[in-house]
Design a protein around this motif. Structure first.
Motif, PDB file in Angstrom:
ATOM      1  N   GLY A 286      -0.110   3.804   2.566  1.00 12.50           N
ATOM      2  CA  GLY A 286       0.243   3.329   3.899  1.00 12.50           C
ATOM      3  C   GLY A 286       1.722   3.514   4.180  1.00 12.50           C
ATOM      4  O   GLY A 286       2.116   3.919   5.280  1.00 12.50           O
TER       5      GLY A 286
ATOM      6  N   ASP B 138       0.843  -1.195   0.000  1.00 14.67           N
ATOM      7  CA  ASP B 138       0.000   0.000   0.000  1.00 14.67           C
ATOM      8  C   ASP B 138       0.882   1.249   0.000  1.00 14.67           C
ATOM      9  O   ASP B 138       1.436   1.623   1.042  1.00 14.67           O
ATOM     10  CB  ASP B 138      -0.904  -0.025   1.238  1.00 14.67           C
TER      11      ASP B 138
ATOM     12  N   GLN C 285       2.689   0.695  12.698  1.00 13.35           N
ATOM     13  CA  GLN C 285       1.712  -0.195  12.082  1.00 13.35           C
ATOM     14  C   GLN C 285       0.378   0.518  11.923  1.00 13.35           C
ATOM     15  O   GLN C 285      -0.279   0.405  10.886  1.00 13.35           O
ATOM     16  CB  GLN C 285       1.537  -1.469  12.902  1.00 13.35           C
TER      17      GLN C 285
ATOM     18  N   TYR D  61       0.541   2.872   8.992  1.00 15.76           N
ATOM     19  CA  TYR D  61       0.473   2.130   7.739  1.00 15.76           C
ATOM     20  C   TYR D  61      -0.957   1.675   7.451  1.00 15.76           C
ATOM     21  O   TYR D  61      -1.448   1.806   6.343  1.00 15.76           O
ATOM     22  CB  TYR D  61       1.414   0.906   7.774  1.00 15.76           C
ATOM     23  N   ASP D  62      -1.628   1.184   8.495  1.00 15.28           N
ATOM     24  CA  ASP D  62      -2.986   0.653   8.339  1.00 15.28           C
ATOM     25  C   ASP D  62      -4.000   1.767   8.065  1.00 15.28           C
ATOM     26  O   ASP D  62      -5.088   1.497   7.547  1.00 15.28           O
ATOM     27  CB  ASP D  62      -3.406  -0.134   9.571  1.00 15.28           C
TER      28      ASP D  62
END
Length: 131
Positions: free
Chosen positions: A106, A103, A126, A129-130
């Motif tokens: 992300g 992604d 994390q 990114y998510d």
């Protein structure tokens, strides 16, 4: 620490004399290290730096606290100098997945989050990114 007897030299064009190594990978006491030829613009300590990778936040936190104790100095993006002035970067093992994951948006969010941190925080990277 003792040398474990393994090592690899990776040769790439980079700063310094033609044919000089850009990076050198080696092991000390069964732990992998990578040396980076940073060129003449850095003082002794920046080119002689260590990058350590950690599976858990607890491991990263413990090493961060130990290396910044007694006069160590925190810097940006997981970098620090210990009390002797040696540069270290402490990174989560999951960094490649969030900085160059499938992604692109992300990865940009994770990079922006990392740029705002001193000690890197796995859960925050994390989460960035998510999205």
């Amino acid at each position: 620490m003792t040398m474990s007897g393994t090592g690899t030299c990776l040769w790439f064009d980079g700063p310094g004399e033609p044919g000089s190594a850009l990076t050198v990978a080696f092991e000390l006491d069964w732990r992998s290290f990578t040396g980076l030829n940073g060129g003449p613009q850095f003082t002794f300590n920046e080119p002689i730096s260590f990058v350590l990778s950690f599976d858990s936040q607890a491991e990263l936190d413990e090493k961060w606290d130990a290396l910044t104790a007694d006069g160590g100095m925190e810097s940006q993006c997981g970098w620090l100098k210990d009390k002797f002035g040696v540069s270290w970067q402490l990174v989560p093992a999951m960094m490649p997945q969030v900085l160059s994951g499938l992604d692109p948006a992300g990865a940009q969010r994770a990079m922006a989050a990392m740029m705002g941190m001193k000690k890197l925080v796995i859960a925050e990277l994390q989460a960035a990114y998510d999205g």
